[in-house]
Enzyme design. Structure first.
Site, PDB file in Angstrom:
ATOM      1  N   ILE A  61       0.831  -1.207   0.000  1.00 13.30           N
ATOM      2  CA  ILE A  61       0.000   0.000   0.000  1.00 13.30           C
ATOM      3  C   ILE A  61       0.868   1.261   0.000  1.00 13.30           C
ATOM      4  CG2 ILE A  61      -1.740   1.298   1.287  1.00 13.30           C
ATOM      5  CD1 ILE A  61      -2.808  -1.440   2.206  1.00 13.30           C
TER       6      ILE A  61
ATOM      7  N   ARG B 275      13.051  -1.533   8.388  1.00 11.28           N
ATOM      8  CA  ARG B 275      14.505  -1.582   8.355  1.00 11.28           C
ATOM      9  C   ARG B 275      15.175  -0.216   8.379  1.00 11.28           C
ATOM     10  NH1 ARG B 275      16.596  -2.758   4.049  1.00 11.28           N
ATOM     11  NH2 ARG B 275      14.736  -2.377   2.822  1.00 11.28           N
TER      12      ARG B 275
ATOM     13  N   LYS C  40      -6.182  -1.004  10.984  1.00 12.77           N
ATOM     14  CA  LYS C  40      -7.425  -1.070  11.770  1.00 12.77           C
ATOM     15  C   LYS C  40      -7.196  -1.182  13.273  1.00 12.77           C
ATOM     16  CE  LYS C  40      -9.056  -4.509   9.048  1.00 12.77           C
ATOM     17  NZ  LYS C  40      -8.581  -4.259   7.707  1.00 12.77           N
TER      18      LYS C  40
ATOM     19  N   VAL D 175     -12.320   0.164   6.421  1.00 22.05           N
ATOM     20  CA  VAL D 175     -13.518  -0.587   6.037  1.00 22.05           C
ATOM     21  C   VAL D 175     -13.705  -0.498   4.535  1.00 22.05           C
ATOM     22  CG1 VAL D 175     -16.011  -0.805   6.353  1.00 22.05           C
ATOM     23  CG2 VAL D 175     -14.595   0.073   8.228  1.00 22.05           C
TER      24      VAL D 175
ATOM     25  N   LEU E 213     -13.516   2.186  -0.864  1.00 21.40           N
ATOM     26  CA  LEU E 213     -14.947   2.524  -0.998  1.00 21.40           C
ATOM     27  C   LEU E 213     -15.348   3.573   0.042  1.00 21.40           C
ATOM     28  CD1 LEU E 213     -16.596  -1.009  -1.390  1.00 21.40           C
ATOM     29  CD2 LEU E 213     -16.153   0.673  -3.189  1.00 21.40           C
TER      30      LEU E 213
ATOM     31  N   GLY F 229      -3.754 -15.570  -3.785  1.00 22.84           N
ATOM     32  CA  GLY F 229      -3.282 -14.573  -2.830  1.00 22.84           C
ATOM     33  C   GLY F 229      -4.389 -13.787  -2.157  1.00 22.84           C
TER      34      GLY F 229
ATOM     35  N   GLU G 229      -5.115 -14.947   3.811  1.00 20.33           N
ATOM     36  CA  GLU G 229      -3.920 -14.902   4.655  1.00 20.33           C
ATOM     37  C   GLU G 229      -3.247 -16.270   4.539  1.00 20.33           C
ATOM     38  OE1 GLU G 229      -2.940 -12.235   6.537  1.00 20.33           O
ATOM     39  OE2 GLU G 229      -4.576 -11.128   5.600  1.00 20.33           O
TER      40      GLU G 229
ATOM     41  N   ASP H 224     -11.422 -10.372  11.008  1.00 15.97           N
ATOM     42  CA  ASP H 224     -11.151  -9.127  10.292  1.00 15.97           C
ATOM     43  C   ASP H 224     -12.470  -8.394   9.970  1.00 15.97           C
ATOM     44  OD1 ASP H 224      -9.088  -7.513   8.969  1.00 15.97           O
ATOM     45  OD2 ASP H 224     -10.270  -7.995   7.177  1.00 15.97           O
TER      46      ASP H 224
ATOM     47  N   LYS I 188     -14.103  -4.619  11.275  1.00 22.84           N
ATOM     48  CA  LYS I 188     -14.693  -3.565  10.438  1.00 22.84           C
ATOM     49  C   LYS I 188     -16.093  -3.208  10.936  1.00 22.84           C
ATOM     50  CE  LYS I 188     -12.103  -5.212   6.469  1.00 22.84           C
ATOM     51  NZ  LYS I 188     -12.140  -6.024   5.259  1.00 22.84           N
TER      52      LYS I 188
ATOM     53  N   GLY J 171      -7.330  -4.749  -2.370  1.00 25.73           N
ATOM     54  CA  GLY J 171      -6.343  -4.510  -3.426  1.00 25.73           C
ATOM     55  C   GLY J 171      -5.531  -3.262  -3.131  1.00 25.73           C
TER      56      GLY J 171
END
Ligand code: ADP
Ligand code: ASP
Ligand code: MG
Length: 815
Positions: free
Chosen positions: A476, A508, A580, A610, A614, A665, A668, A679, A683, A798
């Site tokens: 991200i 790092r 979150k 959440v 969106l 993918g 998890e 999860d 939310k 995504g």
């Protein structure tokens, strides 16, 4: 005629003197009848001060004397033809010897009087004007050097002498009579008293010399040539976005310069004002620009204020006590005393109860002021009618100035909002009765931040800069940088926002660059220039930089950053996060974070907590803020689970779909982290809290998707083995749904303050029936949207959409 005054930087180097020559020749050739006033070469007045002080302390000064000599000789060598150099060297050398003798005298006596100091300082202007007049003589034979101490007559207030107007006028008029048609180079800064002793007019005083000559000779304009494009909205060394003001009134220029805009010496405005002679402030290095014109009337600028200036070093003294109440003579006595003792009072505020008077002075005057007060008010102090005041140090004054302020309400509100939002504490306030100026006293360490924040607030149409510290450079973070890099110019042009990423850290390494890390090559910069990462260090450094409009972005999934959020808000830094953890921990923590952000006037945006990018959190907040009441929220907020049930149709087995989701993918490493619903639960918890419910995660009724055997499996492999065994269970579910024309959905619901998440069958009339891929969907049933709920639907996972959501939050900060 015209007066052209050039400051120290304009005569500081060979190159700049060449610019001066061209400006002066141009004016002379156009028959504008210029009179030139020059300052000392830049740095020379400071060096002379140093030498005088060194001499008085018995330290050596000859090294500095050589520096000064060489500085001038170098110019002569380069700008005067060899055959004319000798007499100039000789004359300069004689002056240097003179100066040497004076300094020797000071060294012998070990004493530096104000009078001797002025004599030493006068050499700066004498050197430069003599030298430049000789350079110019090669082109304009009418050039002549004038030592203004013979023409400007003053009192004996050495260091800050006041003009004797009548005498000065006569002498200057006589000079102009005997020197008609000459091109005069007049020393700025210096005059002499009635005994003929050299005085100086105060630091920066060459501007004043120019105005005195201009006023006596009836100049059409007094041009102050310097190294900036006129008077700017703020000190350009601190506020990079400061811009040049085309027109100022004398009053505005006076206020701005009095409060620190050193580009022009405040008394300069007085002679010009009396004769209504305009002053222009222009840039020697960009002579084609018009700079600033100071004239009788201000213009109708688009902005309510003209500029912001500041004095960085100020001390305040606060007098309190019952003895002051109703005693009308009290402040009179106080300020007469200070005036008599030549203590310059920069600013005064008096409380309406008359219980206290606060005034600001230069730090060098503070102790003396205290001693004077102690002596003058000895009786009142002894009778406890007055409290012995103390000096508060390390303060600065910031002033907003402009004649239009008078006609515009809300100016002080705007000022205090900008200061408050950036966590700047105001120690004292003064608004002049003219309403041309509002001044505040703040801590010195906040000054740069305050100037920039206030500048941004008042010149809002200008580009606003957000300073970003980004934690996390995973999927991200990296995508966000890519987007910011691509959108930089667009934002600047269309939204007037400049986003500068000034700090980057991953687990790092960390990197800081206040001018903004180049996002085209941040990875390389972090790798090669970064230091070893340290979260506490990163946050401390961010706080210490004390930048305005500062934003911390948490683009990690780690637990640690959240423990710093409260501290970050307290430093008046906004937070944008896709993490979150902070909002879904204890309710007490959620509440305290929101409360702290609100109290400090900063933003806390977490749209991506959440449904990725969106607009869900925002819609919920907008509904609530506009007075709507939330009756029910239903949602599918797990992209993974959504994908699994959307594809669990026909012949495929549940096992195969989970496997495939993992391969793609979407899950998890342990798919139970998704299928367990935790999860999703987080939310729903955040939404419920944002909807006003004080609930904990333990209050959520979390229905299971998986049978107990799968949940308790001890490894991922064993989990898959159990999942294969549970085929029967899932097929039965699927068949039952198919038979009834329904689909299986894992739906979260908030109703009457209760949150539940469970597997449900829905038919074609339900808005969640037709859902594809890994889409999220949420429906708000509210007082207003009762018949048909408000639905938001789209990709809920995504990197691209999540980073886009973080980006949108960032742009909203401070909007
Ligand atoms: P000179 O040597 O030409 O007399 P000064 O150093 O006295 O020049 O004044 C010019 C400097 O004033 C500029 O270089 C700038 O850094 C500083 N300055 C401070 N505030 C302002 C302002 N509001 N507008 C323009 N310049 C300012
Ligand atoms: N040379 C003097 C100073 O540095 C006067 C001036 O430059 O205006 O203060
Ligand atoms: Mg100056």
């Amino acid at each position: 005629m015209k007066v052209l005054k050039f400051g120290g930087t304009s005569v500081g180097t060979v190159a700049s003197i060449e610019k001066v020559l061209s400006i002066v020749r141009d004016s002379f050739d156009k028959d504008e009848k210029p009179l030139v006033v020059l300052s000392a070469m830049s740095g020379v007045t400071n060096l002379l001060t140093q030498m005088a002080e060194d001499a008085a302390e018995g330290k050596g000064f000859s090294e500095n004397l050589e520096i000064i000599e060489e500085k001038h000789f170098d110019v002569v060598r380069k700008l005067i033809a060899v055959k004319f150099q000798n007499p100039v060297f000789t004359k300069l050398k004689l002056m240097v010897n003179d100066l040497d003798d004076i300094l020797q005298g000071i060294a012998t006596l070990r004493e530096l009087s104000a009078q001797s100091k002025d004599l030493v300082l006068s050499f700066g202007e004498r050197f430069s004007n003599y030298m430049v007049s000789k350079i110019m003589e090669q082109y304009v034979p009418e050039s002549e050097y004038i030592n203004a101490s013979h023409y400007i007559k003053t009192d004996s207030d050495f260091g800050n002498a006041h003009i004797k107007e009548d005498l000065t006028t006569q002498l200057i008029q006589a000079l102009s009579y005997t020197h008609a048609n000459k091109l005069l180079f007049v020393t700025g800064f210096i005059g002499s008293n009635d005994k003929g002793r050299v005085t100086t007019l105060g630091r920066g005083g060459s501007d004043y010399t120019a105005a005195i000559f201009g006023s006596v000779l009836g100049a059409s304009i007094i041009e102050i040539w310097t190294d900036v494009n006129g008077m700017l909205t703020a000190d350009p060394r601190i506020v990079k976005k400061a811009f040049s003001l085309p027109i100022l009134s004398y009053t505005e220029a006076m206020e701005l310069s009095y409060f620190g805009a050193k580009v022009i010496y405040p008394p300069t405005m007085i002679p010009a004002f009396m004769k209504k002679i305009p002053i222009a402030i222009r840039n020697t290095f960009e002579p084609h620009l018009l700079g600033t014109r100071i004239q009788f009337e201000s213009d109708k600028s688009n902005y309510p204020i003209k500029g912001i200036s500041s004095i960085s070093d100020i001390s305040i003294i606060n007098l309190t006590g019952s003895g002051m109440i109703g005693k009308s003579g009290f402040s009179g006595r106080l300020f007469t005393l200070l005036a008599r003792e030549q203590i310059n009072v920069v600013l005064i505020t008096q409380s309406s109860s008359e219980h206290s008077i606060t005034f600001a002075v230069n730090p060098s005057d503070a102790t003396r002021a205290l001693t004077l007060i102690a002596a003058e008010f000895e009786l009142e102090l002894a009778a406890n009618k007055l409290v012995m005041p103390e000096v508060e140090e390390d303060l600065s004054v910031l002033a907003i100035v402009g004649e239009n302020m008078k006609r515009t309400p809300g100016m002080s509100g705007k000022l205090f909002h900008a200061l408050g939002r950036n966590g700047i504490n105001v120690r004292a306030i003064a608004q002049g009765s003219s309403e041309f100026n509002i001044s505040v006293i703040i801590s010195k360490e906040d000054l740069a931040k305050a100037l920039n924040a206030v500048h941004d607030a008042f010149f809002a149409e200008l580009k606003k800069t957000l300073y970003v510290f980004n934690l996390g450079t995973g999927n991200i973070g990296a995508t966000l940088f890519k987007q910011l890099y691509k959108q930089h110019d667009f934002l600047l042009e269309n939204n007037d926002i400049e986003i500068k990423v000034v700090g980057i850290s991953n687990s790092r390494k960390m990197l800081f660059d206040v001018s903004g890390v180049d996002l085209g090559s941040w990875e390389e910069a972090l790798e090669t220039k970064g230091e070893i990462a340290d979260l506490t260090g990163f946050i401390e450094h961010m706080k210490a930089l004390n930048l305005p409009n500062c934003v911390f972005i948490d683009n990690t999934a780690s637990k640690l950053p959240a423990t710093y959020y409260e501290d970050i808000f307290k430093s008046n830094i906004s937070i944008v996060t896709c993490n979150k953890i902070a909002n879904s921990g204890d309710y007490a923590q959620y509440q305290s974070l929101h409360e702290t952000a609100r109290k400090h006037g900063v933003d806390f945006y977490y749209e991506t907590n959440v449904g990725a990018g969106l607009p869900i959190v925002r819609v919920l907040k907008d509904l609530m803020m506009s007075g709507d009441r939330i009756l029910k929220i239903e949602a599918i907020l797990s992209g993974t689970i959504s994908y699994i049930f959307n594809n669990f149709v026909g012949d495929v087995s549940f096992y195969e779909i989970v496997k495939k989701a993992q391969e793609l993918g979407y899950t998890e490493p342990d798919p139970r982290d998704d299928l367990g619903g935790v999860d999703f639960m987080r939310k729903m918890l955040i939404l419920a809290r944002d909807a006003g419910h004080a609930i904990e995660s333990s209050d959520v009724n979390l229905g299971a998707i998986l049978p107990e055997s799968c949940l308790s499996a001890s490894s991922v492999d064993e989990f898959y083995a159990e999942l294969l065994k549970a085929e029967q269970y899932f097929n039965a579910l699927k068949d039952r749904a198919a038979a009834a024309g329904q689909v299986i959905r894992y739906i979260g619901k908030l109703e009457k303050g209760k949150v539940s998440i469970s597997l449900q069958m829905v038919d074609g009339t339900h808005p969640f029936y037709a859902l594809s891929g890994s889409d999220n969907i949420i429906s708000f049933t509210t007082e207003r949207y009762k018949e048909r709920p408000l639905v938001v639907k789209g990709p809920g996972a995504g990197a691209e959409v999540t980073a886009g959501g973080v980006f949108a939050d960032l742009v909203n900060v401070g909007a």
